[in-house]
Design an enzyme around this catalytic site. Structure first.
Site, PDB file in Angstrom:
ATOM      1  N   ASP A  52      14.631  35.286  65.684  1.00  0.00           N
ATOM      2  CA  ASP A  52      15.903  35.965  65.965  1.00  0.00           C
ATOM      3  C   ASP A  52      15.846  37.462  65.641  1.00  0.00           C
ATOM      4  OD1 ASP A  52      16.772  33.348  66.449  1.00  0.00           O
ATOM      5  OD2 ASP A  52      17.665  33.142  64.461  1.00  0.00           O
ATOM      6  N   GLU A 217      23.342  31.651  74.244  1.00  0.00           N
ATOM      7  CA  GLU A 217      23.458  32.345  72.958  1.00  0.00           C
ATOM      8  C   GLU A 217      22.670  33.643  72.970  1.00  0.00           C
ATOM      9  OE1 GLU A 217      21.947  29.364  70.283  1.00  0.00           O
ATOM     10  OE2 GLU A 217      19.856  29.837  70.691  1.00  0.00           O
ATOM     11  N   HIS A 282      15.920  34.616  72.198  1.00  0.00           N
ATOM     12  CA  HIS A 282      16.666  35.302  71.143  1.00  0.00           C
ATOM     13  C   HIS A 282      16.080  36.689  70.899  1.00  0.00           C
ATOM     14  CE1 HIS A 282      19.875  34.906  68.075  1.00  0.00           C
ATOM     15  NE2 HIS A 282      19.394  36.129  67.908  1.00  0.00           N
ATOM     16  N   ARG A 311       8.396  29.996  64.781  1.00  0.00           N
ATOM     17  CA  ARG A 311       8.812  31.039  65.719  1.00  0.00           C
ATOM     18  C   ARG A 311       8.464  32.394  65.099  1.00  0.00           C
ATOM     19  NH1 ARG A 311      14.974  29.740  66.139  1.00  0.00           N
ATOM     20  NH2 ARG A 311      14.561  29.120  63.977  1.00  0.00           N
TER      21      ARG A 311
END
Length: 482
Positions: A52, A217, A282, A311
């Protein structure tokens, strides 16, 4: 008499900067536009081991945040190539038990000489995620910060909300976030703001397409060619098919009218199996230091397994299509060598491959019998690695620089290695992973005086209780030179 050459160049630079401001190329603080400057060197991903990401280049430094869970941490570096080398700055922790857990997806923006840091957090229950904003005490992205407010659209006062982003359109601010609406539990909502810390009206929902039903998102925005471009992530982030889709809005149109948004067909950024990249998304956008290039920063995985772990943050340059829309391209392989952004002052880094090849002053030598081959394919740098489970076997990297990072395969059959710098004390590192991942950061050395050094990797023959064997994998070393 007309202006001389030096004056003309200054006028040209000023006109270029003015055009960039008028066009509003990105939402991040605008860098002064100038002629492209040659990059000083190269870099390879990852930039960070967290997901993120959000990043801005401001006042001579890159600032990066990623999801850390228990706090908000920031990494600062004068060069993109040395972000992995940077130490984290903890810019926010919270004693309020209603909002000090599962702290996710921080983003930071500059308004009127202060920085506002937006994030989501809960009390330990996922459905209790809400959106909050901090305000800096001075004009510095790294803070210090103080708590400012919770951001709550009146029509969603007690609803799940994550992934805040700020839309700047026609001189007004809007909060874009992922939350409950009639389309998804995690759907795109946009609410008006009267200032950087106050939501001033109800949120409206966008029926955004995404190729899957689960989520919409992480909305992000680019401003160019007479439109606002909103990119967002779709599908479950644990899936390899997590990807980026796009909508757009004409300049001058009201973003709170859903019909004003145009849906663009298909994903604009998605998995690239041939590059070993899964679940890219993201993301955020940032400008090169000289303002001439647009870049995407995003997270992705080196495994197609359905997992929320492993990630890592990566970056690559984007381009623009003939119709004026942004083109992120295809995700590059983890170890792909890229030029630093234009105007980046860094010296770059260099690699040492497990087979002894190096792009700088480095090499590797082995003792004992090691296996080697290309079976790990896209999960390895140059599609090869060395591995051994024989206690006492060593791999010794010789390098010239100030720090070395070791990246290699983690797997269910991996064991424990003992690593040492310049023949010093050993540090035990467990190479085990519950899911097989490639080019995983295993170790970063301490910072060293610039010069010639060695990193020795010794196979101990030991493994933890979960592992089925004691293999140690050697793949890529990344060397920092200052």
């Amino acid at each position: 008499m007309g202006p001389g050459p030096r004056t003309a160049r200054r006028l040209a630079a000023l006109l270029t900067a003015l055009l960039a401001v008028l066009c509003g190329l990105v939402s991040a603080p605008a860098a002064t536009a100038a002629a492209p400057q040659a990059a000083a060197g190269t870099f390879r991903n990852p930039l960070n081991t967290g997901p993120d990401p959000y990043m801005t280049f401001w006042n001579g430094s890159y600032y990066l945040t990623t999801t850390q869970g228990d706090a908000i941490r920031m990494w600062r570096s004068s060069s993109l190539g040395t972000l992995l080398d940077a130490d984290p700055l903890t810019v926010w922790t919270d004693s309020d038990s209603s909002r000090n857990q599962h702290i996710w997806a921080p983003e930071f923006y500059r308004f009127n000489g202060r920085w506002y840091l937006y994030y989501t957090a809960d009390d330990g229950v996922d459905d209790h995620h809400r959106i909050y904003v901090l305000e800096s005490d001075r004009d510095d992205p790294a803070g210090p910060y103080h708590f400012k407010s919770r951001l709550t659209p009146p029509n969603h006062a007690d609803d799940f909300a994550i992934d805040p982003g700020i839309l700047q359109h026609n001189g007004r601010l809007y909060l874009a976030y992922s939350g409950i609406n009639q389309y998804q539990h995690n759907g795109i909502n946009i609410a008006p703001m009267s200032n950087p810390y106050t939501v001033s009206g109800d949120a409206v929902a966008l029926n955004a397409a995404g190729g899957c039903p689960e989520v919409r998102e992480g909305a992000e925005f680019l401003y160019r060619n007479g439109r606002t471009w909103m990119t967002y992530s779709t599908c479950d982030t644990g899936k390899p098919d997590y990807q980026v889709w796009m909508m757009s809005l004409p300049s001058g149109a009201d973003p709170l009218v859903p019909g004003n948004w145009t849906q663009h067909s298909g994903a604009v950024f998605s998995r690239a199996d041939d590059h070993g990249v899964y679940g890219p998304g993201h993301h955020a956008f940032f400008r090169s230091p000289d303002g001439t290039e647009d870049w995407i920063v995003y997270h992705a995985k080196t495994t197609s397994t359905y997992t929320y772990t492993d990630r890592t943050t990566r970056a690559q340059k984007i381009t623009w299509n003939a119709d004026g829309s942004p083109n992120p391209g295809r995700p590059l392989a983890m170890g792909a060598t890229q030029d630093l952004p234009s105007g980046d002052p860094g010296a770059g880094t260099y690699w040492i491959n497990d087979d002894g090849r190096s792009s700088g002053g480095g090499s590797v030598a082995y003792t004992g019998t090691w296996n080697s081959g290309t079976g790990c394919a896209t999960q390895c740098f140059w599609s090869d690695d060395h591995w051994s489970d024989r206690a006492g076997n060593t791999a010794t990297f010789t390098f010239t620089g100030t720090r070395i990072a070791l990246l290699s395969v983690r797997d269910t059959g991996n064991g424990i290695a003992a690593l040492s710098i310049d023949g010093g004390a050993e540090q035990r590192v467990d190479f085990y992973g519950a899911i097989r991942t490639g080019e995983t950061l295993q170790y970063r050395s301490p910072r060293l005086p610039y010069g010639r050094h060695t990193l020795r990797v010794r196979v101990t023959g030991e493994h933890n209780a979960q592992s089925g064997a004691a293999f140690v994998s050697v793949d890529r070393a990344e060397v920092y030179t200052r």
